[in-house]
Write an enzyme that holds these catalytic residues in place. Structure first.
Site, PDB file in Angstrom:
ATOM      1  N   HIS A   1     -68.896  67.178  12.186  1.00 29.04           N
ATOM      2  CA  HIS A   1     -69.480  66.828  13.483  1.00 29.04           C
ATOM      3  C   HIS A   1     -70.083  68.066  14.151  1.00 29.04           C
ATOM      4  O   HIS A   1     -70.092  68.179  15.366  1.00 29.04           O
ATOM      5  CB  HIS A   1     -68.424  66.224  14.419  1.00 29.04           C
TER       6      HIS A   1
ATOM      7  N   GLY B   1     -66.187  57.495  13.365  1.00 26.24           N
ATOM      8  CA  GLY B   1     -67.513  57.542  13.956  1.00 26.24           C
ATOM      9  C   GLY B   1     -68.591  57.282  12.926  1.00 26.24           C
ATOM     10  O   GLY B   1     -68.423  57.599  11.744  1.00 26.24           O
ATOM     11  N   SER B   2     -69.695  56.694  13.353  1.00 30.70           N
ATOM     12  CA  SER B   2     -70.829  56.509  12.447  1.00 30.70           C
ATOM     13  C   SER B   2     -71.487  57.860  12.194  1.00 30.70           C
ATOM     14  O   SER B   2     -71.240  58.836  12.897  1.00 30.70           O
ATOM     15  CB  SER B   2     -71.828  55.526  13.053  1.00 30.70           C
TER      16      SER B   2
ATOM     17  N   ASP C   1     -98.928  75.067  -9.185  1.00 35.12           N
ATOM     18  CA  ASP C   1     -97.908  75.377 -10.185  1.00 35.12           C
ATOM     19  C   ASP C   1     -98.458  75.834 -11.528  1.00 35.12           C
ATOM     20  O   ASP C   1     -97.698  76.182 -12.425  1.00 35.12           O
ATOM     21  CB  ASP C   1     -97.001  74.161 -10.405  1.00 35.12           C
TER      22      ASP C   1
END
Length: 586
Positions: free
Chosen positions: A222, A53-54, A414
């Site tokens: 997945h 699967g992509s 910062d």
């Protein structure tokens, strides 16, 4: 365009991605209709075909190229390609004169469709074999049942080893055997902070999402569930993941016996959403725990993005136990892994020769070995100097919240953290450094800390100024040992300002730390009084309220309310100088 993706149509996304491949690797051809990327070598060899699967890019399409895959077949996102796509790749897109090896991950759809294509190719008389990779230990034997382990990032190592063996002229039988050998000697596990969103699918919140800071250990590529969810920190997470891979007493997951005597290859893989910076930090944690907890020191370490789950906010760890390929020294498993590959998705570019060299690590050198300061004839009461500076640094640290708040309004927030980091590093040095009556050596110790601990613009300015101050002190050092005076300090500070002017155009009125530094130096030179000089610095810093910046990041970053706050750098310096004045009075 959706809020989640730039290309929201999944079909268009897959086709566009495949269409890009020949642009970035001219040796690749794409059959867009069948979603096949393929490469034809100049010399016939065993062809290595893979796919799935992509959504796992660079696996597998970006692994196509000399020394790796001959062809890759793409399905839709997270779905196996059809048997017809794979058949077309084997029979019509790759060189089959020396045979074809299909390497596929252990997912039902992939195994069935690639397997069907393999059988069709065999029926046509093609010599073809298939190796199935299941390396995931996230789900143990009990839950995995007959399906077995899923295939994840360890598959990339199998593909690379098989591709290199094929490129070196090995037969199909030999390439298949080596690929199986690699597959049988890999364990992997992934973890993620979140499920991924598939383009084109509605975000309805119905999925079993992870809570804030919750980690799914063993999550598949997945969105498949893993073995457990927990809220933890990185060291504990890595400890758990390595335990799943290496703990021999865990009979449910002990798929491979690895001991400290074995040669090991480590792959730390981003699932797509982990920054390069953070992945480097993760890799370091994994390497250190392998050494400290398991006495395992990998002979090869690969860190990067090899097999993703779209933009998954997670990573995986794979361990390959090196085994004898039986193909000879130049085709050992390590040599095959190290062999060059002309594939854009394979990012391990370190040669065997480089790995074999035991280069000296630059960070093992000590700055004092090369940069010991030459002594001067100036003298100072070390205990008093240390106490005074400690008072000043602690005042600067206490001012950090205000400096950070001001910098959040006018800059990027910062400045306060940078000053605090530098101050804490100097305090730490003062506790460890040898006592010295020479203010030049005392200053040199401070400079070495500032140069290492403070970065950004303010760090550079402090470092330049202090180095110039050291030069000024040396220029004003007497011919015989004598106590340092306010006059010597003032002269050295004046020369420091002049030196600093060579590197920055900032002057009082530009809304920078110079609005505090200049008044301090000028007042000290005129009066010789540190208390008056520190108060002048404070007035200069406060005078930056309402001042329009002409230099520095404030020019283009500043938000609302900047008129009501002083320049952060000037305020921080003024607090430090007030602390010096306070320390001198003790």
């Amino acid at each position: 365009m959706s809020a989640k993706h730039f290309i929201n149509d999944p079909t268009d996304l897959v086709l566009s991605a495949l269409s890009s491949l020949p642009h970035i690797n001219p040796s690749i051809t794409v059959d867009l209709a069948s979603k096949i990327a393929y490469h034809t070598p100049f010399t016939p060899q065993v062809s290595i075909v893979s796919g799935g699967g992509s959504g796992h890019e660079p696996s597998f399409s970006s692994f196509v190229g000399a020394g790796l895959l001959s062809g890759a077949v793409a399905g839709t996102i997270f779905a196996s390609p059809s048997a017809e796509q794979v058949r077309r790749c084997i029979l019509h897109r790759v060189d089959k004169s020396k045979g074809v090896l299909v390497v596929v991950m252990n997912y039902t759809g992939d195994v069935l469709n690639f397997g069907m294509a393999v059988e069709k190719a065999r029926a046509k008389g093609v010599e073809v074999d298939m190796v199935v990779v299941g390396d995931d230990v996230g789900v143990g034997r009990a839950r995995g049942g007959k399906v077995g382990r899923r295939g994840i990032a360890g598959t990339c190592l199998v593909q690379k080893i098989a591709g290199a063996a094929a490129a070196r002229g090995a037969s199909l039988k030999e390439v298949s055997r080596v690929a199986r050998l690699a597959a049988e000697n890999i364990v992997s596990i992934g973890s993620s902070l979140a499920h991924v969103h598939v383009p084109g699918r509605k975000v309805d919140g119905s999925e079993d999402e992870l809570r804030e800071s919750e980690i799914e250990i063993g999550m598949g590529i997945h969105n498949e569930p893993g073995s457990e969810r927990k809220t933890t920190d990185l060291p504990d997470l890595v400890k758990t993941m390595l335990s799943y891979c290496l703990e021999k007493s865990d009979k449910d997951r002990n798929f491979l016996d690895i001991s400290e005597k074995d040669e090991i290859v480590l792959l730390v893989n981003s699932l797509g959403g982990v920054s390069v910076l953070e992945l480097c930090g993760i890799t370091n944690e994994v390497v250190e725990q392998l050494a400290n907890d398991w006495n395992i020191k990998p002979i090869r370490i690969l860190s990067g993005t090899y097999m993703t789950s779209l933009n998954g906010l997670g990573f995986s760890i794979s361990l390959l136990k090196v085994a004898d390929t039986g193909l000879g020294g130049e085709s050992s498993m390590i040599k095959l892994l190290d062999a060059p590959a002309e594939a854009t998705g394979w990012t391990a570019a370190i040669s065997s020769e480089t790995w074999s060299k035991k280069a000296k690590q630059a960070n093992e050198r000590r700055a004092s070995e090369d940069d010991e300061a030459e002594p001067s004839n100036l003298r100072v009461d070390y205990g008093f100097a240390k106490s005074t500076l400690t008072t000043a640094l602690k005042r600067l640290i206490a001012a950090e919240p205000d400096v950070t708040n001001y910098d959040t309004i006018v800059g990027d927030g910062d400045c306060g953290i940078g000053l605090k980091r530098g101050a804490e590093a100097i305090l730490d040095m003062l506790e460890k450094a040898k006592e010295t009556e020479d203010p030049l050596i005392f200053l040199q110790n401070i400079i070495q800390v500032v140069e290492l601990a403070m970065d950004g613009t303010s760090g550079a300015i402090y470092a330049i100024f202090l180095n110039a101050l050291a030069h000024g002190l040396r220029q004003n050092s007497p011919t015989s040992p004598s106590p340092i005076t306010a006059e010597v300090w003032a002269k050295a500070l004046e020369s420091s300002l002049q030196a600093l002017g060579k590197y920055t155009p900032a002057k009082p009125g530009d809304r920078t730390l110079m609005d505090a530094l200049y008044p301090f130096v000028e007042t000290l030179s005129r009066t010789g009084n540190v208390d008056s000089a520190a108060k002048a610095a404070e007035q200069g810093a406060q005078g930056t309220k309402g001042m329009k910046a002409s230099l520095g990041r404030t020019v283009y970053v500043g938000g609302e309310g900047w008129e009501n706050v002083p320049d952060p750098g000037a305020h921080g310096l003024a607090e430090l100088l007030l602390g010096l004045s306070e320390g001198l009075k003790k």
